[in-house]
Design a protein around this motif. Sequence first.
Motif, PDB file in Angstrom:
ATOM      1  N   SER A  37       0.827  -1.218   0.000  1.00  0.00           N
ATOM      2  CA  SER A  37       0.000   0.000   0.000  1.00  0.00           C
ATOM      3  C   SER A  37       0.859   1.266   0.000  1.00  0.00           C
ATOM      4  O   SER A  37       2.022   1.234   0.392  1.00  0.00           O
ATOM      5  CB  SER A  37      -0.941  -0.029   1.209  1.00  0.00           C
ATOM      6  N   LEU A  40      -6.362   2.049   2.242  1.00  0.00           N
ATOM      7  CA  LEU A  40      -5.904   1.336   1.042  1.00  0.00           C
ATOM      8  C   LEU A  40      -5.193   0.027   1.389  1.00  0.00           C
ATOM      9  O   LEU A  40      -4.912  -0.775   0.506  1.00  0.00           O
ATOM     10  CB  LEU A  40      -5.009   2.241   0.186  1.00  0.00           C
ATOM     11  N   ALA A  60       3.592   1.335   3.146  1.00  0.00           N
ATOM     12  CA  ALA A  60       4.621   2.315   2.784  1.00  0.00           C
ATOM     13  C   ALA A  60       5.451   2.601   4.034  1.00  0.00           C
ATOM     14  O   ALA A  60       4.920   2.587   5.156  1.00  0.00           O
ATOM     15  CB  ALA A  60       3.971   3.598   2.288  1.00  0.00           C
ATOM     16  N   SER A  61       6.736   2.878   3.861  1.00  0.00           N
ATOM     17  CA  SER A  61       7.578   3.130   5.035  1.00  0.00           C
ATOM     18  C   SER A  61       6.994   4.268   5.881  1.00  0.00           C
ATOM     19  O   SER A  61       6.870   4.145   7.099  1.00  0.00           O
ATOM     20  CB  SER A  61       9.002   3.477   4.602  1.00  0.00           C
ATOM     21  N   SER A  64      12.407  -0.422  -1.781  1.00  0.00           N
ATOM     22  CA  SER A  64      13.490  -0.526  -2.766  1.00  0.00           C
ATOM     23  C   SER A  64      14.467  -1.642  -2.397  1.00  0.00           C
ATOM     24  O   SER A  64      15.206  -2.128  -3.246  1.00  0.00           O
ATOM     25  CB  SER A  64      14.222   0.807  -2.870  1.00  0.00           C
ATOM     26  N   GLY A  90      11.463  -5.115  -1.839  1.00  0.00           N
ATOM     27  CA  GLY A  90      10.327  -5.217  -2.765  1.00  0.00           C
ATOM     28  C   GLY A  90      10.477  -6.331  -3.785  1.00  0.00           C
ATOM     29  O   GLY A  90       9.567  -7.147  -3.971  1.00  0.00           O
ATOM     30  N   ASP A  91      11.635  -6.380  -4.450  1.00  0.00           N
ATOM     31  CA  ASP A  91      11.819  -7.390  -5.504  1.00  0.00           C
ATOM     32  C   ASP A  91      11.718  -8.798  -4.922  1.00  0.00           C
ATOM     33  O   ASP A  91      11.133  -9.699  -5.524  1.00  0.00           O
ATOM     34  CB  ASP A  91      13.200  -7.238  -6.167  1.00  0.00           C
ATOM     35  N   GLY A 102       0.068   2.271  -5.662  1.00  0.00           N
ATOM     36  CA  GLY A 102       1.206   3.178  -5.531  1.00  0.00           C
ATOM     37  C   GLY A 102       1.509   3.823  -6.863  1.00  0.00           C
ATOM     38  O   GLY A 102       0.637   3.913  -7.744  1.00  0.00           O
ATOM     39  N   ILE A 159       6.854  -3.856 -10.847  1.00  0.00           N
ATOM     40  CA  ILE A 159       6.297  -5.100 -10.281  1.00  0.00           C
ATOM     41  C   ILE A 159       5.737  -5.981 -11.396  1.00  0.00           C
ATOM     42  O   ILE A 159       5.983  -7.186 -11.447  1.00  0.00           O
ATOM     43  CB  ILE A 159       5.208  -4.770  -9.234  1.00  0.00           C
ATOM     44  N   GLY A 199      -2.353   8.917 -11.653  1.00  0.00           N
ATOM     45  CA  GLY A 199      -3.381   9.480 -12.525  1.00  0.00           C
ATOM     46  C   GLY A 199      -3.045  10.901 -12.938  1.00  0.00           C
ATOM     47  O   GLY A 199      -2.129  11.530 -12.395  1.00  0.00           O
ATOM     48  N   GLU A 218       2.281  13.739 -13.203  1.00  0.00           N
ATOM     49  CA  GLU A 218       1.440  13.745 -11.993  1.00  0.00           C
ATOM     50  C   GLU A 218       2.208  14.434 -10.862  1.00  0.00           C
ATOM     51  O   GLU A 218       3.166  13.864 -10.333  1.00  0.00           O
ATOM     52  CB  GLU A 218       1.132  12.302 -11.592  1.00  0.00           C
ATOM     53  N   LEU A 254      -7.088   7.170 -15.254  1.00  0.00           N
ATOM     54  CA  LEU A 254      -7.804   6.796 -14.027  1.00  0.00           C
ATOM     55  C   LEU A 254      -9.261   7.272 -14.112  1.00  0.00           C
ATOM     56  O   LEU A 254     -10.160   6.496 -14.389  1.00  0.00           O
ATOM     57  CB  LEU A 254      -7.067   7.382 -12.816  1.00  0.00           C
ATOM     58  N   PHE A 265     -13.336   0.225  -9.043  1.00  0.00           N
ATOM     59  CA  PHE A 265     -12.331   1.293  -9.175  1.00  0.00           C
ATOM     60  C   PHE A 265     -11.262   0.776 -10.121  1.00  0.00           C
ATOM     61  O   PHE A 265     -10.575  -0.198  -9.830  1.00  0.00           O
ATOM     62  CB  PHE A 265     -11.760   1.622  -7.793  1.00  0.00           C
TER      63      PHE A 265
END
Length: 464
Positions: free
Chosen positions: A141, A149, A169-170, A201, A204-205, A220, A228, A243, A367, A395, A434
């Motif tokens: 998220s 979220l 998220a951190s 970072s 994540g992988d 995100g 991803i 968006g 954005e 979006l 959505f």
Amino acid sequence: MKHTVEENVRDVYSVTGEARLGNISLMSKEDVDRAIDQASDVQKNWKEIDLHTRARILHQWADNLVDKQLIIADMISHEVGKGMSSAKKEVLRTADLIRYTAEEGLRSHGDLMRGDSFKGGPSSKLAMVEQEPLGVVLAISPFNYPVNLAASKIAPALITGNAVVFKPASQGSLSGKLMIEALNDTDLPEGTVQLITGKGSEIGDFLVTHPKINMVTFTGSTQTGQAISQQTKMVPVVLELGGKDPALVLKDADLDLAVKQIVSGAFSYSGQRCTAIKRVLVQDEVAEELVQKLKEAINNLSVGDYQQESDISPLINTRAADYVEELIDEALQKGAHAVTGNKREANVIHPTLLDQVNEDMRVAWEEPFGPVLPVIRVQNEEEMVKLANLSEYGLQASIFTKDTQKAIKLGSQLEVGSVQLNAKTERGPDHFPFIGAKSSGLGSQGIRRSIESMTRDKLFVLNL
Ligand code: NAP
Ligand code: G3H
């Protein structure tokens, strides 16, 4: 994010850097591996627990969130720089979402198909279609709705019998942690939801390519989402990304209504919403009047501090504020006119209205995720649709006109997931589908759609 790192722990500070809010573990790959293993083991029992019990646990979770709303909202408020009233709304909206998800899950009954309803098909065959959980769902998220979220992924995963590995998220992890504590304070079997903290970072992988992850649901930035989608192999992926939502203002629009909706849509939470209105496309005939009315409304926004419930407050970090400033500066250099705003104090960007923006300027396409609104004047509806669709994003879009038929005709030409008629772009209510088209996403969220995305069909064919 201001932070200090000691061994494998990171302190998290308020968005202004003034208060230390707590700390999070910087989990290693070994820690992550253990957590995913455990989720995978526990899921085998969790999916066998009856649906009614799973729904009851979700209701317990919602009750706990309501009970703890002040503590959780206070953390959201400081951690991501949101006014307390919006933070409380986020918690209560989440409790409603969880309850609705529990009820929607109870009404998932599968399907029954007769063989002879297909031309020439055998009447001796009857198919029972059930929905099976996928296994372990990885939920990632973003910072801007650290509770809502996240729960919008976790609740549908749980009601369908999946285990969850949740990476917030951190800057948002402490709010996420409180939300998970409220969940762990229910009858949920231990280990069904695993909280993973650490830098996206760095881990994540490893997370998204782990062989025991059976689905990825991510909200995100487009950049991270695309990375991803390039790495995952043979697992379903749902992405809700960035968006550049346009507001199309036609010459017959109710301008007062349009201004009210556009200003709220563009500037609430200082523009840090995927669904914020991020550009205005207005017909020449009413452009001047619209710009003057927008200016007046924007000048009435309060600027300052989230703790004072100011409309505009510090952005999430300095990098974010630098980026918004860079977009404004570039547009001004290329001939845009700053009607109001264009002022920065630390990470507070005053709400900025840019007129005479054209296609050569980055702010027309990128954005900003901050409080800047570019206005592009156009000659006719065709040009409006063309510019709207030239964006890499898709979006939502808003159309302001008194002619509903025309709005539907124009809306059907827009390459976006949702079109709002005479209202700002926004995601809710949370049971609506959505969808992000083009670089704004993949797949669909919204309670029913999320439930469907987290199951696969399992067929039993009765040969009678
Ligand atoms: P982000 O930087 O992409 O981060 C989102 C999440 O991904 C965070 O948990 C982050 O962890 C994690 N992450 C980072 N690198 C990763 C990697 N390589 N692999 C896996 N996960 C990784 O986005 P954000 O700044 O939090 O949010 C703002 C963006 O999200 C905007 O573009 C906005 O439009 C979009 N957004 C879209 C929606 C939607 O529904 N369409 C809703 C909200 C926000 P760390 O924090 O540890 O880096
Ligand atoms: O930031 C993206 C969120 O999905 C937007 O939700 O329209 O309810 O603010 P919202």
